[in-house]
Design a protein around this motif. Structure first.
Motif, short mmCIF file in Angstrom:
data_model
loop_
_atom_site.label_atom_id
_atom_site.label_comp_id
_atom_site.label_asym_id
_atom_site.label_seq_id
_atom_site.Cartn_x
_atom_site.Cartn_y
_atom_site.Cartn_z
N LEU A 97 25.77 114.27 32.72
CA LEU A 97 26.40 114.57 31.44
C LEU A 97 25.61 113.92 30.28
CD1 LEU A 97 30.11 114.75 30.64
CD2 LEU A 97 28.78 113.12 29.32
N HIS A 98 25.21 112.67 30.47
CA HIS A 98 24.46 111.98 29.41
C HIS A 98 23.11 112.65 29.15
CE1 HIS A 98 26.98 108.14 30.36
NE2 HIS A 98 27.60 108.97 29.55
N CYS A 99 22.44 113.11 30.20
CA CYS A 99 21.17 113.81 30.01
C CYS A 99 21.38 115.12 29.26
CB CYS A 99 20.50 114.11 31.36
SG CYS A 99 19.82 112.64 32.17
N LEU A 100 22.42 115.85 29.63
CA LEU A 100 22.69 117.14 29.00
C LEU A 100 23.03 116.98 27.53
CD1 LEU A 100 24.86 118.79 31.80
CD2 LEU A 100 22.59 119.53 31.05
N ALA A 101 23.77 115.93 27.21
CA ALA A 101 24.21 115.72 25.83
C ALA A 101 23.18 114.98 24.98
CB ALA A 101 25.54 114.96 25.83
N GLY A 102 22.02 114.72 25.56
CA GLY A 102 20.96 114.06 24.79
C GLY A 102 21.23 112.60 24.51
N ILE A 103 22.05 111.97 25.34
CA ILE A 103 22.35 110.56 25.16
C ILE A 103 21.36 109.72 25.97
CG2 ILE A 103 24.12 108.78 25.59
CD1 ILE A 103 26.13 111.24 25.28
N VAL A 104 20.95 110.28 27.09
CA VAL A 104 19.96 109.63 27.96
C VAL A 104 18.82 110.60 28.18
CG1 VAL A 104 19.61 109.04 30.40
CG2 VAL A 104 21.53 108.03 29.16
N ARG A 105 17.59 110.08 28.14
CA ARG A 105 16.45 110.96 28.41
C ARG A 105 16.14 110.97 29.90
NH1 ARG A 105 13.83 112.65 23.65
NH2 ARG A 105 14.18 111.06 22.07
N PRO A 106 16.04 112.17 30.50
CA PRO A 106 15.69 112.21 31.93
C PRO A 106 14.25 111.77 32.16
CG PRO A 106 15.76 114.43 31.00
CD PRO A 106 16.23 113.50 29.92
N ASP A 107 13.94 111.29 33.37
CA ASP A 107 12.55 110.94 33.72
C ASP A 107 11.74 112.20 34.01
OD1 ASP A 107 13.47 108.32 33.61
OD2 ASP A 107 13.87 108.24 35.78
N GLY A 108 12.43 113.22 34.48
CA GLY A 108 11.74 114.47 34.79
C GLY A 108 12.68 115.64 34.67
N GLY A 109 12.11 116.86 34.58
CA GLY A 109 12.94 118.06 34.43
C GLY A 109 13.14 118.39 32.97
N ALA A 110 13.93 119.41 32.69
CA ALA A 110 14.10 119.88 31.32
C ALA A 110 15.54 120.21 31.01
CB ALA A 110 13.24 121.12 31.10
N PRO A 128 32.80 121.52 17.81
CA PRO A 128 31.50 121.59 18.50
C PRO A 128 31.35 122.88 19.30
CG PRO A 128 33.00 120.18 19.73
CD PRO A 128 33.69 120.52 18.43
N ARG A 129 30.09 123.25 19.57
CA ARG A 129 29.85 124.43 20.42
C ARG A 129 29.87 124.05 21.89
NH1 ARG A 129 24.63 127.54 18.87
NH2 ARG A 129 25.50 129.16 20.21
N VAL A 130 29.59 122.77 22.17
CA VAL A 130 29.68 122.30 23.55
C VAL A 130 30.47 120.99 23.58
CG1 VAL A 130 28.43 121.67 25.64
CG2 VAL A 130 27.38 123.24 24.00
N VAL A 131 31.47 120.95 24.47
CA VAL A 131 32.24 119.72 24.65
C VAL A 131 31.86 119.12 26.00
CG1 VAL A 131 34.56 118.74 24.85
CG2 VAL A 131 34.15 120.69 23.33
N PHE A 132 31.47 117.85 25.99
CA PHE A 132 31.18 117.13 27.23
C PHE A 132 32.30 116.12 27.44
CE2 PHE A 132 27.14 118.30 25.29
CZ PHE A 132 26.45 118.87 26.35
N ALA A 133 33.04 116.26 28.53
CA ALA A 133 34.17 115.35 28.75
C ALA A 133 34.01 114.69 30.12
CB ALA A 133 35.48 116.11 28.64
N ASP A 134 33.83 113.37 30.10
CA ASP A 134 33.62 112.62 31.33
C ASP A 134 34.94 112.00 31.79
OD1 ASP A 134 32.55 111.25 33.45
OD2 ASP A 134 30.99 110.23 32.30
N GLU A 135 35.53 112.55 32.83
CA GLU A 135 36.83 112.09 33.36
C GLU A 135 37.87 111.97 32.24
OE1 GLU A 135 37.62 111.76 36.45
OE2 GLU A 135 35.88 111.16 37.62
N PRO A 136 38.14 113.03 31.50
CA PRO A 136 39.07 112.91 30.37
C PRO A 136 40.51 112.66 30.80
CG PRO A 136 38.53 115.22 30.75
CD PRO A 136 37.66 114.42 31.67
N THR A 137 40.82 112.85 32.08
CA THR A 137 42.20 112.64 32.54
C THR A 137 42.30 111.49 33.53
OG1 THR A 137 41.96 114.18 34.38
CG2 THR A 137 42.68 115.11 32.29
N GLY A 138 41.23 110.68 33.61
CA GLY A 138 41.20 109.60 34.59
C GLY A 138 42.37 108.64 34.52
N ALA A 139 42.92 108.46 33.32
CA ALA A 139 44.01 107.48 33.18
C ALA A 139 45.37 108.17 33.01
CB ALA A 139 43.74 106.56 31.99
N LEU A 140 45.42 109.47 33.30
CA LEU A 140 46.66 110.21 33.04
C LEU A 140 47.36 110.60 34.33
CD1 LEU A 140 45.31 112.66 30.29
CD2 LEU A 140 46.64 110.58 29.93
#
Ligand SMILES: Nc1ncnc2c1ncn2[C@@H]1O[C@H](COP(=O)(O)OP(=O)(O)OP(=O)(O)O)[C@@H](O)[C@H]1O
Ligand SMILES: [Mg+2]
Lengths: 229, 180
Positions: free
Chosen positions: A51-64, A163-175
């Motif tokens: 998710l972080h790679c897709l959202a541009g928060i983390v840069r991958p070491d390889g791939g696109a 937003p055009r893309v929503v990235f949600a990481d475990e949005p219901t983990g505490a529910l």
């Protein structure tokens, strides 16, 4: 399938290690405009990293990672933060609300950063809090919210800018299950209404069942089913 | 839940004849298959044989003569005991998915591939049920039934996920043992 729409976001053969720990070892994924995709997999399988790679928060070491024709993995930091402000909405696994701001101001902040006046921003923020069932006490600070309330606020913050893309990481983990149902129904409803694509990371199959399809991660690799060549 | 215990429970309310017991059963458990009269009759005979019920006389009431049954002291005790007992959680669930995975392991098949395909089928069904229960027009009965089905499919999926992980671990262990 041949009649699937052109993907908005494409990840090819992503590789990423945290130090010497491999997190992604060739993950692939496509997300079409308006599509809702669930990413599932065991703890540590690389879901958050993907998710972080897709959202541009983390840069991958390889791939696109390609978003609407732009190579996200190669963008300069300035363009990346602009993308994250205008096109992406992110809900982090561990909240990451700003502790000094009230729930309302946490949600209003992205709008204010984009130039909306404070009062108008707060008014819209209140509507989004309401939608996710967190409208009752907008004046509380993150430290005074329950885990579930904080997640609702984080969702409202991710969606407030349209937003055009929503990235949600475990949005219901505490529910609990009924609260999950309420939040997921609101999220799906919003996505259908605005045409936003959603990538939701979850370990809960009942949450994954709100998505159009599921992508499974196993040891940093996406398994079967998901790639249309 | 046996017919025997149901009849004991119904008789605990007072003496009754076979036809009346059948009617009350069918009224109380509308979701269950209606009791066959023959089944009621043979079960009553066995209760008498075992000393749990006895004949309390006959009741003509204008129509054909009917035998009235009532509980004995043993029968009352048995009825109370049964109703108060916690139901034992089934120790093992025999299930087709479970059987197929075991067969795949025993015959050197590909249990992991089978589990992945089964997961996809389960997820398809769960998506349908989720759409059903979240439709604005969904009625309470539909929502409750969908919840019930979703939770059971979810339980299957959890078992499948655990099994998948165990297969990986077990394979790894086997490989290490082979090398040693
Ligand atoms: N910042 C980090 N530093 C070092 N290792 C990390 C870091 N972030 C993740 N990892 C490692 O990378 C792997 C993948 O982690 P990731 O957080 O992507 O998994 P996940 O699927 O999101 O797990 P979970 O379901 O527990 O949230 C794990 O082995 C994890 O220990
Ligand atoms: Mg994670």
């Amino acid at each position: 399938m041949s009649n699937r729409p052109v993907p908005l976001l494409v990840a090819r053969d992503l590789v990423k290690a945290h130090g010497s720990t491999p997190a992604l070892r060739g993950a692939r994924l496509e997300l079409a405009a308006g599509e809702i995709v669930a990413v599932t997999g065991a703890s540590g399988s690389g879901k958050s990293t993907l998710l972080h790679c897709l959202a541009g928060i983390v840069r991958p070491d390889g791939g696109a990672v390609t978003y609407a024709g732009e190579r996200v993995d190669a963008l300069p930091e300035r363009r990346l933060s602009e993308l994250r402000r205008t096109d992406f909405g992110v809900v982090f696994q561990f909240g990451q609300l700003i502790p000094e701001l009230t729930a309302l101001d946490n949600v209003a902040l992205p709008l204010m950063l984009a130039g909306t006046a404070r009062e108008a921003a707060q008014e819209r923020a209140a509507g989004w809090l309401e939608r996710f069932g967190a409208g009752e006490r907008p004046g509380l600070r993150p430290g005074e919210l329950s885990g579930g309330q904080a997640q609702r606020v984080a969702l409202a913050r991710a969606l407030v800018t349209g937003p055009r893309v929503v990235f949600a990481d475990e949005p219901t983990g505490a529910l609990d299950s009924l609260a999950s149902e309420q939040v997921m129904t609101a999220l799906v409803h919003t996505a259908r209404e605005t045409g936003a694509a959603v990538l939701v990371v979850t370990h809960d199959a009942q949450v994954a069942a709100y998505a159009d399809r599921e992508v499974r991660l196993q040891d940093g690799v996406t398994a079967g089913l998901e790639v249309c060549a | 839940m046996s017919t025997r215990h149901i009849l004991l429970a119904l008789l605990a309310k007072g003496p009754s004849h076979g036809y009346d017991l059948k009617r009350r059963h069918d009224d109380h458990f509308p979701q269950a298959r209606p009791l066959a009269y023959g089944q009621v009759y043979t079960t009553l005979q066995r209760l008498v044989r075992d000393g749990l019920a006895e004949v309390a006389g006959t009741d003509a009431d204008g129509g054909p003569e009917r035998t009235l049954y009532r509980l004995t002291a043993d029968g009352s005790r048995e009825a109370t005991d049964w109703a108060g007992q916690v139901t034992p959680p089934a120790p093992f669930v025999t299930n087709e998915i479970f059987a197929k995975v075991v067969v795949a392991i025993l015959t050197g098949g590909d249990p992991a591939a089978h589990l992945l395909a089964q997961r996809a089928a389960h997820m398809d069904r769960m998506r349908e049920l989720t759409a059903l229960k979240t439709a604005p027009s969904a009625e309470l009965g539909t929502v409750l039934a969908a919840d019930y089905a979703l939770n059971h499919l979810d339980a299957d999926l959890r078992w499948m996920t655990t099994t998948q992980a165990r297969l990986t671990t077990l394979t790894a262990v086997t490989v290490e043992v082979d090398r040693a």
